[in-house]
Design a protein around this motif. Structure first.
Motif, PDB file in Angstrom:
ATOM      1  N   HIS A   1       0.828  -1.210   0.000  1.00 56.13           N
ATOM      2  CA  HIS A   1       0.000   0.000   0.000  1.00 56.13           C
ATOM      3  C   HIS A   1       0.865   1.264   0.000  1.00 56.13           C
ATOM      4  O   HIS A   1       0.463   2.285  -0.559  1.00 56.13           O
ATOM      5  CB  HIS A   1      -0.930   0.003   1.214  1.00 56.13           C
ATOM      6  CG  HIS A   1      -2.100  -0.920   1.072  1.00 56.13           C
ATOM      7  ND1 HIS A   1      -3.136  -0.688   0.193  1.00 56.13           N
ATOM      8  CD2 HIS A   1      -2.400  -2.095   1.693  1.00 56.13           C
ATOM      9  CE1 HIS A   1      -4.025  -1.655   0.279  1.00 56.13           C
ATOM     10  NE2 HIS A   1      -3.605  -2.529   1.181  1.00 56.13           N
ATOM     11  N   ASP A   2       2.028   1.199   0.625  1.00 58.99           N
ATOM     12  CA  ASP A   2       2.893   2.375   0.755  1.00 58.99           C
ATOM     13  C   ASP A   2       4.278   2.071   0.197  1.00 58.99           C
ATOM     14  O   ASP A   2       5.167   1.676   0.936  1.00 58.99           O
ATOM     15  CB  ASP A   2       2.979   2.783   2.231  1.00 58.99           C
ATOM     16  CG  ASP A   2       3.717   4.085   2.448  1.00 58.99           C
ATOM     17  OD1 ASP A   2       3.818   4.865   1.491  1.00 58.99           O
ATOM     18  OD2 ASP A   2       4.180   4.314   3.572  1.00 58.99           O
ATOM     19  N   ASP A   3       4.531   2.291  -1.091  1.00 57.20           N
ATOM     20  CA  ASP A   3       3.607   2.855  -2.056  1.00 57.20           C
ATOM     21  C   ASP A   3       3.743   2.105  -3.370  1.00 57.20           C
ATOM     22  O   ASP A   3       3.745   2.708  -4.443  1.00 57.20           O
ATOM     23  CB  ASP A   3       3.888   4.357  -2.231  1.00 57.20           C
ATOM     24  CG  ASP A   3       2.919   5.058  -3.179  1.00 57.20           C
ATOM     25  OD1 ASP A   3       1.750   4.659  -3.226  1.00 57.20           O
ATOM     26  OD2 ASP A   3       3.336   5.981  -3.872  1.00 57.20           O
TER      27      ASP A   3
ATOM     28  N   GLY B   1      -2.513   4.456  -0.718  1.00 59.47           N
ATOM     29  CA  GLY B   1      -2.790   3.032  -0.700  1.00 59.47           C
ATOM     30  C   GLY B   1      -3.730   2.569  -1.799  1.00 59.47           C
ATOM     31  O   GLY B   1      -4.264   3.361  -2.578  1.00 59.47           O
TER      32      GLY B   1
ATOM     33  N   SER C   1      -9.576   5.766   3.355  1.00 60.82           N
ATOM     34  CA  SER C   1      -8.335   5.506   4.090  1.00 60.82           C
ATOM     35  C   SER C   1      -8.549   4.934   5.491  1.00 60.82           C
ATOM     36  O   SER C   1      -7.628   4.956   6.302  1.00 60.82           O
ATOM     37  CB  SER C   1      -7.542   6.807   4.209  1.00 60.82           C
ATOM     38  OG  SER C   1      -8.269   7.752   4.994  1.00 60.82           O
TER      39      SER C   1
ATOM     40  N   TYR D   1      -5.912   2.384   6.082  1.00 56.71           N
ATOM     41  CA  TYR D   1      -4.563   2.659   5.585  1.00 56.71           C
ATOM     42  C   TYR D   1      -3.517   2.505   6.676  1.00 56.71           C
ATOM     43  O   TYR D   1      -2.463   1.887   6.473  1.00 56.71           O
ATOM     44  CB  TYR D   1      -4.500   4.066   4.983  1.00 56.71           C
ATOM     45  CG  TYR D   1      -3.128   4.433   4.463  1.00 56.71           C
ATOM     46  CD1 TYR D   1      -2.660   3.922   3.256  1.00 56.71           C
ATOM     47  CD2 TYR D   1      -2.288   5.277   5.196  1.00 56.71           C
ATOM     48  CE1 TYR D   1      -1.401   4.253   2.788  1.00 56.71           C
ATOM     49  CE2 TYR D   1      -1.032   5.606   4.729  1.00 56.71           C
ATOM     50  CZ  TYR D   1      -0.597   5.096   3.528  1.00 56.71           C
ATOM     51  OH  TYR D   1       0.658   5.420   3.070  1.00 56.71           O
TER      52      TYR D   1
ATOM     53  N   GLN E   1       0.398   0.874   7.100  1.00 58.21           N
ATOM     54  CA  GLN E   1       1.511   1.767   6.788  1.00 58.21           C
ATOM     55  C   GLN E   1       2.735   1.505   7.662  1.00 58.21           C
ATOM     56  O   GLN E   1       2.647   1.404   8.877  1.00 58.21           O
ATOM     57  CB  GLN E   1       1.080   3.232   6.954  1.00 58.21           C
ATOM     58  CG  GLN E   1       2.116   4.206   6.420  1.00 58.21           C
ATOM     59  CD  GLN E   1       2.101   5.532   7.140  1.00 58.21           C
ATOM     60  OE1 GLN E   1       1.902   5.600   8.348  1.00 58.21           O
ATOM     61  NE2 GLN E   1       2.327   6.603   6.418  1.00 58.21           N
TER      62      GLN E   1
ATOM     63  N   ASP F   1       2.161  -4.582   5.697  1.00 56.47           N
ATOM     64  CA  ASP F   1       1.985  -3.939   4.397  1.00 56.47           C
ATOM     65  C   ASP F   1       2.505  -4.865   3.302  1.00 56.47           C
ATOM     66  O   ASP F   1       3.581  -4.671   2.733  1.00 56.47           O
ATOM     67  CB  ASP F   1       2.704  -2.594   4.349  1.00 56.47           C
ATOM     68  CG  ASP F   1       2.342  -1.806   3.100  1.00 56.47           C
ATOM     69  OD1 ASP F   1       1.403  -2.209   2.393  1.00 56.47           O
ATOM     70  OD2 ASP F   1       3.009  -0.786   2.828  1.00 56.47           O
TER      71      ASP F   1
ATOM     72  N   VAL G   1      -3.634  -6.311  -0.426  1.00 55.65           N
ATOM     73  CA  VAL G   1      -4.112  -5.395  -1.464  1.00 55.65           C
ATOM     74  C   VAL G   1      -5.190  -6.097  -2.281  1.00 55.65           C
ATOM     75  O   VAL G   1      -4.988  -7.200  -2.787  1.00 55.65           O
ATOM     76  CB  VAL G   1      -2.968  -4.946  -2.392  1.00 55.65           C
ATOM     77  CG1 VAL G   1      -3.511  -4.084  -3.544  1.00 55.65           C
ATOM     78  CG2 VAL G   1      -1.914  -4.171  -1.615  1.00 55.65           C
TER      79      VAL G   1
END
Length: 457
Positions: free
Chosen positions: A290-292, A355, A415, A418, A422, A427, A432
Motif C-alpha cells: 500500500h505504501d507505495d 494506498g 483511508s 490505511y 503503513q 503492508d 491489497v
C-alpha cells in the motif's frame, strides 16, 4: 437574428452533450480495461514478494529501480530515463529485542522496531526505568531532574474520533519524528513511541525520525499498540519497572540512487506535461504494498491503459517513479529542481500515495478557481464512486513543485484501514485488493484524459 442566435445556442448545447457522451464512453473504456487486466496486479506481486521492502540505499531499492525501468522499457514508450540522486543508507541490523521486568507483574517480552535512521543501543542494550508522557510540554515540565537516565515513553494515540485518518496521523506523528531529539535534551537514554495506527494489535509501525543537528542522539523504537497499553497499565502500579531495549541499527555512507521516468510524447503539445507519480522506496520491515507499490502501479497503468486503448494524448504524459519519499525526499526535490532548471511547462502533477483502497476523489493544491474547474468533471466520474473534489494537499513528492503555477493533485482513497498497514510488516501484497487497486488506476487515467483534452486554465 433571434432565430440565428437560437440556432447557435442549440448547436452549442448539442456539441456539449455530444462531448459528454464521448467522454463518458472513453471513461467507461478506461475502467473496463483497468478492471479486466491483470498486468498491474502481477507486477505488484513481483515487486512485493520478489523484491520486498526497499528503503532507500538498500540493495532491494536498487533492484526496484532496475525492475521499474525494465517494466517501462518493455512498454514501447517514447522514452524511459533516470535521474540520479544521492540518498541516505540506514540499516536495521538484527531484530530488535525489548522486555519489561516488574516486581508487581513479572516479566514480559514486547514487540518493538527501530524507527528509521535511529542509532542502535550499546551492544548489551539499555536497561532503565520508564517515564510515560503524552506530549513535549509534559517533557519540559518533568525536566532533566526526572528524565535523566530514563527511557521516555510517548503514548499519545492517533485520535479515533477523527474521521479522516490522515488528520489523526498528523495529530500524533510529531512524537515519532521529533520525540528522540526532544527527550535527549532532558537526559533521556532512549525513547519508545506508540505505533501510529488505529488498530489494536501486536504489529509495530516504523517511520522516519529526526535528530537535531547538534543534539545528542539516542535510540528510538516504536512499540505495538497492545504492548503500549500493557506498558502503560504496568506503569500505573509499578513506576520502578525496568525496560530492557536492544537495537542494532546504524547509518552507512550515502549511496547513488535514481528516479525512473517514462513518457508518452504529446501529439500536439509535446513540451507541455502532465506528471503522474508514486514512490518506489518502502520500509524494510514489510513489502511496501500500500505504501507505495500501489502508487507506482497506478502511475505505470496510466501509460499502459492509454497505449492499450490506442489513445494519443495531445500533451506529454510523464510517469515518475520517485525514490526516497520515506526518508529525505531527495527524489521529489531532484525532479522539481530539473523542472525549474529546464523551465518545463506542466498542466498538472498527480500523486498516488494513499494506498490501494477504493478511490473516492482528489485533493487539489491550487486556487479556488482551479479547484472549481476540475470539480466540473465530477459528474463524469460520480458513477464510479469519485465524488470528492476539494482543495487540499497534493502529495509529498510533488510538493516541491508548489508555486510553479499548476495544480498538484492527490488521489484520495477510503483511508480507514490505511494506517493498519503503513510502515509495518502487515503492508504486504496479500493485503491489497486487486479490484480496489485498479479502480485507482482507472480514476487517475480518467483524470489525465480530461486534463489532456480540456486543459485546466
Amino acid at each position: 437574428m433571434k432565430k440565428l442566435l437560437l440556432f447557435l445556442l442549440i448547436c452549442v448545447r448539442f456539441n456539449s452533450l455530444l462531448a459528454q457522451d464521448t467522454d463518458s464512453l472513453v471513461i467507461k473504456n478506461i475502467y473496463s480495461e483497468a478492471l479486466s487486466n491483470n498486468t498491474a496486479y502481477k507486477n505488484m506481486e513481483y515487486l512485493c514478494t520478489k523484491i520486498g521492502g526497499r528503503i532507500c540505499g538498500s540493495p532491494q531499492a536498487a533492484a526496484a529501480i532496475e525492475w521499474s525501468k525494465q517494466i517501462m522499457q518493455g512498454m514501447n514508450l517514447d522514452t524511459v530515463y533516470t535521474q540520479k540522486i544521492m540518498v541516505h543508507h540506514w540499516v536495521r541490523g538484527d531484530k530488535e529485542y525489548a522486555s519489561m521486568s516488574s516486581k508487581v507483574y513479572g516479566f514480559k517480552e514486547v514487540n518493538v522496531c527501530a524507527l528509521g535512521e535511529s542509532i542502535g543501543t550499546p551492544t548489551d542494550g539499555i536497561i532503565a526505568e520508564v517515564i510515560e508522557v503524552g506530549n513535549f510540554d509534559q517533557l519540559k515540565k518533568l525536566g532533566k531532574k526526572q528524565l535523566t537516565g530514563k527511557i521516555v515513553f510517548f503514548n499519545r494515540e492517533m485520535a479515533p474520533k477523527d474521521y479522516n485518518t490522515f488528520e489523526a496521523y498528523g495529530g500524533a506523528v510529531d512524537q515519532r519524528v521529533h520525540g528522540a531529539a526532544e527527550a535527549a535534551k532532558y537526559g533521556a537514554l532512549a525513547v519508545i513511541v506508540r505505533s501510529l495506527t488505529l488498530k489494536d494489535d501486536y504489529t509495530t509501525h516504523t517511520g522516519i525520525m529526526r535528530y537535531d543537528t547538534n543534539g545528542t542522539k539516542i535510540p528510538a523504537v516504536a512499540i505495538s499498540t497492545k504492548d503500549a497499553e500493557l506498558l502503560s497499565e504496568w506503569l500505573k502500579n509499578d513506576y520502578e519497572l525496568l525496560f530492557h531495549l536492544k537495537t542494532n541499527s546504524k547509518m552507512l555512507p550515502d549511496v547513488e540512487s535514481y528516479n525512473v521516468i517514462g513518457e508518452i510524447k504529446g501529439s500536439e503539445f509535446p513540451n507541455e506535461i502532465i506528471t503522474v507519480g508514486g514512490h518506489i522506496d518502502a520500509w524494510d520491515n514489510g513489502q511496501g504494498a500500500h505504501d507505495d507499490g500501489v502508487g507506482c502501479m497506478h502511475s505505470i497503468e496510466v501509460l499502459r491503459i492509454l497505449k492499450e486503448l490506442k489513445m494519443h494524448p495531445k500533451h506529454t504524459i510523464r510517469v515518475v517513479i520517485f525514490m526516497d519519499e520515506e526518508v529525505a525526499q531527495k527524489g521529489g526535490k531532484k525532479y522539481a529542481a530539473i523542472v525549474k532548471e529546464k523551465k518545463e511547462k506542466h498542466l498538472a502533477a498527480i500523486e498516488s500515495d494513499e494506498g490501494g483502497f477504493t478511490p473516492i476523489g482528489f485533493t487539489i493544491d491550487a486556487s479556488a478557481d482551479t479547484v472549481a474547474k476540475i470539480s466540473k468533471w465530477k459528474d463524469l466520474l460520480l458513477s464510479y464512486g469519485i465524488y470528492l473534489f476539494h482543495k487540499g494537499y497534493g502529495g509529498v513528492d510533488i510538493y516541491y513543485l508548489k508555486g510553479l503555477g499548476f495544480p498538484l493533485i492527490g488521489l484520495m482513497t477510503d483511508s480507514q484501514k490505511y494506517f493498519d498497514y503503513q510502515h509495518s510488516e502487515s503492508d504486504t501484497f496479500d493485503n491489497v485488493n486487486k479490484r480496489e487497486m485498479q479502480l485507482g488506476s482507472a480514476a487517475i487515467t480518467s483524470l489525465v484524459y480530461l486534463i489532456d483534452k480540456y486543459g485546466i486554465k
